[in-house]
Design a protein around this motif. Sequence first.
Motif, short mmCIF file in Angstrom:
data_model
loop_
_atom_site.label_atom_id
_atom_site.label_comp_id
_atom_site.label_asym_id
_atom_site.label_seq_id
_atom_site.Cartn_x
_atom_site.Cartn_y
_atom_site.Cartn_z
N PRO A 171 0.81 -1.22 0.00
CA PRO A 171 0.00 0.00 0.00
C PRO A 171 0.85 1.28 0.00
CG PRO A 171 -0.46 -1.36 1.95
CD PRO A 171 0.46 -2.14 1.09
N ASP A 172 2.07 1.18 0.55
CA ASP A 172 2.91 2.39 0.62
C ASP A 172 3.31 2.93 -0.75
OD1 ASP A 172 4.26 -0.12 0.63
OD2 ASP A 172 6.16 0.88 1.07
N ILE A 173 3.39 2.05 -1.74
CA ILE A 173 3.78 2.55 -3.07
C ILE A 173 2.63 2.43 -4.10
CG2 ILE A 173 6.26 2.17 -2.75
CD1 ILE A 173 5.91 -0.26 -4.72
N ALA A 174 1.49 1.94 -3.65
CA ALA A 174 0.37 1.75 -4.59
C ALA A 174 -0.10 3.08 -5.16
CB ALA A 174 -0.78 1.05 -3.89
N GLY A 175 -0.48 3.05 -6.42
CA GLY A 175 -1.04 4.25 -7.06
C GLY A 175 -0.01 5.23 -7.55
N LYS A 176 1.26 4.95 -7.29
CA LYS A 176 2.32 5.89 -7.69
C LYS A 176 2.92 5.54 -9.04
CE LYS A 176 3.68 7.14 -2.99
NZ LYS A 176 4.61 6.83 -1.91
N GLY A 177 2.55 4.38 -9.57
CA GLY A 177 3.09 3.99 -10.87
C GLY A 177 4.56 3.61 -10.83
N ILE A 178 5.05 3.21 -9.65
CA ILE A 178 6.48 2.89 -9.57
C ILE A 178 6.73 1.41 -9.26
CG2 ILE A 178 7.17 5.22 -8.89
CD1 ILE A 178 7.36 4.16 -5.98
N ALA A 179 5.66 0.63 -9.10
CA ALA A 179 5.82 -0.78 -8.73
C ALA A 179 6.47 -1.57 -9.85
CB ALA A 179 4.46 -1.38 -8.41
N ASN A 180 7.13 -2.64 -9.47
CA ASN A 180 7.80 -3.52 -10.42
C ASN A 180 6.79 -4.56 -10.94
OD1 ASN A 180 9.42 -5.34 -11.76
ND2 ASN A 180 10.96 -5.47 -10.13
N PRO A 181 6.50 -4.56 -12.24
CA PRO A 181 5.52 -5.52 -12.77
C PRO A 181 6.15 -6.86 -13.16
CG PRO A 181 6.18 -4.06 -14.52
CD PRO A 181 6.98 -3.64 -13.29
N LEU A 182 7.49 -7.00 -12.97
CA LEU A 182 8.16 -8.18 -13.52
C LEU A 182 7.76 -9.49 -12.84
CD1 LEU A 182 11.71 -6.75 -14.35
CD2 LEU A 182 9.77 -7.15 -15.90
N ALA A 183 7.48 -9.44 -11.53
CA ALA A 183 7.07 -10.68 -10.86
C ALA A 183 5.74 -11.18 -11.43
CB ALA A 183 6.94 -10.46 -9.35
N THR A 184 4.84 -10.27 -11.75
CA THR A 184 3.56 -10.67 -12.33
C THR A 184 3.76 -11.17 -13.76
OG1 THR A 184 2.57 -8.95 -10.96
CG2 THR A 184 1.14 -9.97 -12.59
N ILE A 185 4.63 -10.49 -14.49
CA ILE A 185 4.91 -10.93 -15.87
C ILE A 185 5.61 -12.29 -15.86
CG2 ILE A 185 6.13 -10.34 -18.01
CD1 ILE A 185 5.60 -7.37 -17.35
N LEU A 186 6.51 -12.50 -14.89
CA LEU A 186 7.16 -13.81 -14.76
C LEU A 186 6.14 -14.88 -14.35
CD1 LEU A 186 10.52 -12.72 -13.07
CD2 LEU A 186 10.34 -13.98 -15.23
N SER A 187 5.10 -14.47 -13.63
CA SER A 187 4.03 -15.42 -13.29
C SER A 187 3.28 -15.84 -14.55
CB SER A 187 3.05 -14.81 -12.28
OG SER A 187 3.73 -14.43 -11.09
N VAL A 188 3.14 -14.92 -15.50
CA VAL A 188 2.54 -15.27 -16.80
C VAL A 188 3.40 -16.33 -17.49
CG1 VAL A 188 1.94 -14.40 -19.10
CG2 VAL A 188 1.38 -13.04 -17.07
N ALA A 189 4.71 -16.16 -17.41
CA ALA A 189 5.62 -17.16 -18.02
C ALA A 189 5.42 -18.52 -17.36
CB ALA A 189 7.07 -16.70 -17.90
N MET A 190 5.26 -18.51 -16.04
CA MET A 190 5.02 -19.79 -15.35
C MET A 190 3.69 -20.40 -15.79
SD MET A 190 6.33 -19.41 -11.39
CE MET A 190 6.78 -21.12 -11.07
N MET A 191 2.69 -19.55 -16.02
CA MET A 191 1.39 -20.03 -16.50
C MET A 191 1.53 -20.67 -17.88
SD MET A 191 -2.07 -17.76 -16.86
CE MET A 191 -1.66 -16.77 -18.30
N PHE A 192 2.29 -20.03 -18.75
CA PHE A 192 2.55 -20.61 -20.07
C PHE A 192 3.14 -22.02 -19.91
CE2 PHE A 192 3.32 -16.32 -22.50
CZ PHE A 192 1.97 -16.03 -22.36
N ARG A 193 4.12 -22.12 -19.01
CA ARG A 193 4.87 -23.36 -18.85
C ARG A 193 4.04 -24.47 -18.22
NH1 ARG A 193 10.21 -23.36 -19.35
NH2 ARG A 193 10.58 -21.16 -18.97
N TYR A 194 3.38 -24.15 -17.09
CA TYR A 194 2.74 -25.22 -16.32
C TYR A 194 1.29 -25.48 -16.70
CZ TYR A 194 6.90 -25.05 -13.40
OH TYR A 194 8.18 -25.08 -12.96
N SER A 195 0.57 -24.48 -17.19
CA SER A 195 -0.85 -24.71 -17.51
C SER A 195 -1.07 -24.90 -19.00
CB SER A 195 -1.72 -23.56 -17.02
OG SER A 195 -1.92 -23.65 -15.63
N PHE A 196 -0.27 -24.25 -19.84
CA PHE A 196 -0.60 -24.23 -21.26
C PHE A 196 0.40 -24.94 -22.15
CE2 PHE A 196 -2.85 -20.04 -20.10
CZ PHE A 196 -3.91 -20.75 -19.60
#
Length: 374
Positions: free
Chosen positions: A293-318
């Motif tokens: 919450p301390d950095i939410a809404g500021k547009g400075i968060a790192n999206p790479l963990a979520t994007i890497l989660s997409v890669a895991m989804m490609f690998r394990y589900s699809f």
Amino acid sequence: MSSPKTVVVLPGDGLGPEVMAEALKVISWFNQNFAANIQTVEGDIGGCSIDKHGVPLSDTTLDKCRAADAVLLAAVGGPKWDKVDYNIRPEAGLLKLRKSLELFANLRPAKVFDALVDASTLKREVVQGLDILIVRELTGGVYFGEPRGIETLPNGERRGINTQVYTTSEIHRVTRVAFDMARKRQNRVCSAEKANVMESGKLWREEVTALHAAEYKDVELSHMYADNCAMQLCRRPSQFDVIVTDNLFGDILSDEAAMLTGSLGMLPSASLGAVKPNGKRAALYEPIHGSAPDIAGKGIANPLATILSVAMMFRYSFDMKNEADILEQAIEAVLNKGLRTADIMSEGGTKLSTAEMGNAVIETLSAARKQSAA
Ligand code: IPM
Ligand code: MG
């Protein structure tokens, strides 16, 4: 075109919607360029769901998740809901989702990208090349054990109770996942518990040992008390390949392992259920960082963990191994160019916003695609 797939997207709270927006860009890039045929439907979870529906996970959302091929979640929770009753807190929505879909095996890879070695608070020589996989049991143990609660004793004192409990089958199914994963890696599993003080830990060790002897003799198995494991993780993390452990120890050890890599903002996870007769398995993909919450809404968060989660989804589900590799390589290339969000910023790097980082990944993907077509 590959077969149609449905993904329920749960942005959640805090920085969740910001990082999820970048993951969605990546999914639509793969739809356009690789005919991935992934359809996304949005749902509410956590605090935003409490505000809208009075509960952290509604039956409607849960049913959507049950029917989908995979669920992609960003983050839940925040100070706004700190005083909400325990069983309807934002976190309770996530726990209900894990439990209802029986996602018993939580995979938390902690990999140190070469470009980020210096972002770790540990010495370069300790973390360089690090690649650990924590397999955390996710639907049992003290998180769900009964009895639980807070009671008032006759003398007026209050007593809080939680129960640590594991059965043979719960231990075996998660350990199987760990052994199977190890066979595709360095073939080493370390099991962590507190067999020296807890019966559930003694059972855990005995059952892991028995399963190993019966089915996985080819995998190297070691055991460690969880406290020692925490210490060894920062002393000499390279001794580990796969760590298998219970729900609570896994929660703690995976946060510690994440920090070896420099930032919580880099770590994805996959939570998997049993493989069904049709070959499919329930699956939830999420970054391991919270809603921050301390950095939410500021547009400075790192999206790479979520994007890497997409890669895991490609690998394990699809079964999209090639696409997963391409995506992970693009992320590595972005980091190698010195592009950084604030959490992984270092001298000489270029600081990007959340959206700029998402765009950088897309541009790198597109450039690589052009090059391979040429
Ligand atoms: C995690 C988180 C969750 C957990 C919370 C948000 C309930 O810390 O996924 O590690 O404790 O499992
Ligand atoms: Mg945690």
